[in-house]
Motif scaffolding. Sequence first.
Motif, mmCIF file in Angstrom:
data_model
loop_
_atom_site.group_PDB
_atom_site.id
_atom_site.type_symbol
_atom_site.label_atom_id
_atom_site.label_comp_id
_atom_site.label_asym_id
_atom_site.label_seq_id
_atom_site.Cartn_x
_atom_site.Cartn_y
_atom_site.Cartn_z
ATOM 1 N N LEU A 32 0.867 -1.174 0.000
ATOM 2 C CA LEU A 32 0.000 0.000 0.000
ATOM 3 C C LEU A 32 0.899 1.218 0.000
ATOM 4 O O LEU A 32 1.853 1.307 0.793
ATOM 5 C CB LEU A 32 -0.907 -0.004 1.230
ATOM 6 C CG LEU A 32 -1.776 -1.251 1.418
ATOM 7 C CD1 LEU A 32 -2.499 -1.199 2.760
ATOM 8 C CD2 LEU A 32 -2.779 -1.385 0.284
ATOM 9 N N HIS A 33 0.619 2.189 -0.870
ATOM 10 C CA HIS A 33 1.560 3.276 -1.127
ATOM 11 C C HIS A 33 0.837 4.617 -1.118
ATOM 12 O O HIS A 33 -0.327 4.712 -1.538
ATOM 13 C CB HIS A 33 2.239 3.081 -2.483
ATOM 14 C CG HIS A 33 2.752 1.684 -2.713
ATOM 15 N ND1 HIS A 33 4.005 1.280 -2.324
ATOM 16 C CD2 HIS A 33 2.142 0.588 -3.273
ATOM 17 C CE1 HIS A 33 4.158 -0.008 -2.651
ATOM 18 N NE2 HIS A 33 3.046 -0.433 -3.227
ATOM 19 N N ALA A 34 1.527 5.627 -0.650
ATOM 20 C CA ALA A 34 1.014 6.975 -0.787
ATOM 21 C C ALA A 34 0.766 7.256 -2.265
ATOM 22 O O ALA A 34 1.494 6.740 -3.137
ATOM 23 C CB ALA A 34 2.000 7.984 -0.207
ATOM 24 N N PRO A 35 -0.268 8.029 -2.590
ATOM 25 C CA PRO A 35 -0.593 8.264 -4.001
ATOM 26 C C PRO A 35 0.614 8.705 -4.818
ATOM 27 O O PRO A 35 1.362 9.600 -4.431
ATOM 28 C CB PRO A 35 -1.649 9.369 -3.921
ATOM 29 C CG PRO A 35 -2.308 9.148 -2.604
ATOM 30 C CD PRO A 35 -1.207 8.708 -1.680
ATOM 31 N N GLY A 36 0.802 8.015 -5.939
ATOM 32 C CA GLY A 36 1.888 8.363 -6.849
ATOM 33 C C GLY A 36 3.236 7.767 -6.511
ATOM 34 O O GLY A 36 4.213 8.011 -7.224
ATOM 35 N N THR A 37 3.327 6.947 -5.433
ATOM 36 C CA THR A 37 4.629 6.410 -5.020
ATOM 37 C C THR A 37 4.756 4.901 -5.230
ATOM 38 O O THR A 37 5.760 4.317 -4.825
ATOM 39 C CB THR A 37 4.896 6.733 -3.541
ATOM 40 O OG1 THR A 37 3.970 6.021 -2.720
ATOM 41 C CG2 THR A 37 4.783 8.226 -3.275
ATOM 42 N N ALA A 38 3.780 4.270 -5.838
ATOM 43 C CA ALA A 38 3.858 2.832 -6.061
ATOM 44 C C ALA A 38 4.949 2.518 -7.080
ATOM 45 O O ALA A 38 5.276 3.345 -7.945
ATOM 46 C CB ALA A 38 2.516 2.309 -6.556
ATOM 47 N N PRO A 39 5.546 1.338 -7.016
ATOM 48 C CA PRO A 39 6.564 0.974 -8.001
ATOM 49 C C PRO A 39 5.973 0.867 -9.392
ATOM 50 O O PRO A 39 4.767 0.659 -9.551
ATOM 51 C CB PRO A 39 7.067 -0.383 -7.497
ATOM 52 C CG PRO A 39 5.963 -0.918 -6.652
ATOM 53 C CD PRO A 39 5.309 0.262 -6.040
ATOM 54 N N PRO A 40 6.790 1.015 -10.425
ATOM 55 C CA PRO A 40 6.271 0.893 -11.800
ATOM 56 C C PRO A 40 5.754 -0.513 -12.052
ATOM 57 O O PRO A 40 6.240 -1.492 -11.490
ATOM 58 C CB PRO A 40 7.490 1.210 -12.664
ATOM 59 C CG PRO A 40 8.674 0.950 -11.783
ATOM 60 C CD PRO A 40 8.248 1.280 -10.397
ATOM 61 N N ALA A 41 4.748 -0.599 -12.922
ATOM 62 C CA ALA A 41 4.133 -1.880 -13.235
ATOM 63 C C ALA A 41 3.690 -1.871 -14.691
ATOM 64 O O ALA A 41 3.382 -0.813 -15.250
ATOM 65 C CB ALA A 41 2.937 -2.136 -12.324
#
Length: 457
Positions: A32-41
């Motif tokens: 679960l990630h702060a908006p815009g901080t998730a790893p690329p997919a």
Amino acid sequence: MTDLVVTGGEVLLPDGPAWVDVSVAGGRVQGLHAPGTAPPAPETVNATGLTVLPGIVDIHFHVRAPAYPERGTVLSETRAAAAGGVTTLFEMPISKPCCATPGIFEDRRAHFAEHAVVDFGLYAAPGDMTEATRDRFLDLGAIAFKIFTTPAPPGRGDEFDGLAFPGEADQLRALELLAGTGRPVVVHAESASLLAHFEAAARATRDPASGYTHNAARPAVCESVAVAKLLAMNIRAGAKLHIAHVTSAETVAVLRAFAGTSDFTAETCPQYLFATEDDVDRAGVFAKVNPPIRTRTDQDALWQAIADGIITHVTTDHAPFAFDEKNAAAGDFFAAPPGSPGIETLLPAMLDAVAAARLTLKQAHDLCCANGARLYGLAPRKGTLLPGADADMALVDLAGETQVRRGGLVSHARDVAHLWDGRVFRGRVARTLLAGRTVWDGAEVTGAEGAGRFVRP
């Protein structure tokens, strides 16, 4: 490697909604990630404007497959589940023959695995009520056990052999046999002797075409007496008892009176929370279900029981029938088969309760998903979106609408959905994901036949 990111939506977590992005790897929630901080997919699902819920777990479902394909198949009814945001369902043991032996259980498990679009668990009937049969069902992964306190319907003995126990001594034997297994013992509770008494009286005095006749033939006292006896017996037996589809104020009073006496829980269904016998009279035999849909007073008592924590589960009791079967008994509630499709309307109905401020979103989700996942030993794999959980999600539009039209559902039983015909629920399932893969895109079912997995506690 991250496979998928769901971004832009408000995600329902155990502590409540939060603005986070969800990353998925290998079919499970990676983080679960702060908006815009998730790893690329390689794949992104834009959930802007939507609310992301853990996929719904329906603990009370019927399709009876592979028998009666004219009513619906594993493929058709699990496709309907996907359209309703339901990603895991538990199939009851009424089949032809009854799922009362380990061999039949294995056959049904293989059949579901070949055709299911969503994940599934299977109930077992106690069958011959021997420890050997019980233990084999546990080894095979039965999600729970089911019994009826009513006799088998005429002409359907093979579907209920090892499942129907109208005698109290046998009911107690079943509770004692299954106590200590850790699996719920789910009971369809109506008094066999009172049913016979009231049906005879109704046949003699009531109009068989009236929608009010079914309630008269199976009044609330049939349910409340059976539930009281079960709860009294369970003080001795100590089973993990679960009362199915509670319908009445009388039964709610019994549940309150026995609170704390043993390990028991109870459920109701949208048909009892959102409809009354007036709706049954309008829709005719197509709206006949067992136990019957009752009065506004009963409906109000069920909502109060939910508010008070007396009823902690809302399930579908999805039971499809063919149009010709229902229509052949038009004008005769005594002869009509009982059942109605409900798998696509469970989540929209609960979202409507949120829109009406009857429930918070978390309460609604607990009732139709998280509580069931916990009771049946699937949490936190199911019912949450915490890291490590299955990436099963229902993306819903809380501001949208679900307009139910007879013939417009995915279920094969779409032509007998008279109970909900014309109903508008506030809330819409915009997308359903199973293990991180879209199985409903808001307009079409995209899930593959056989993609559903067998789940066990």
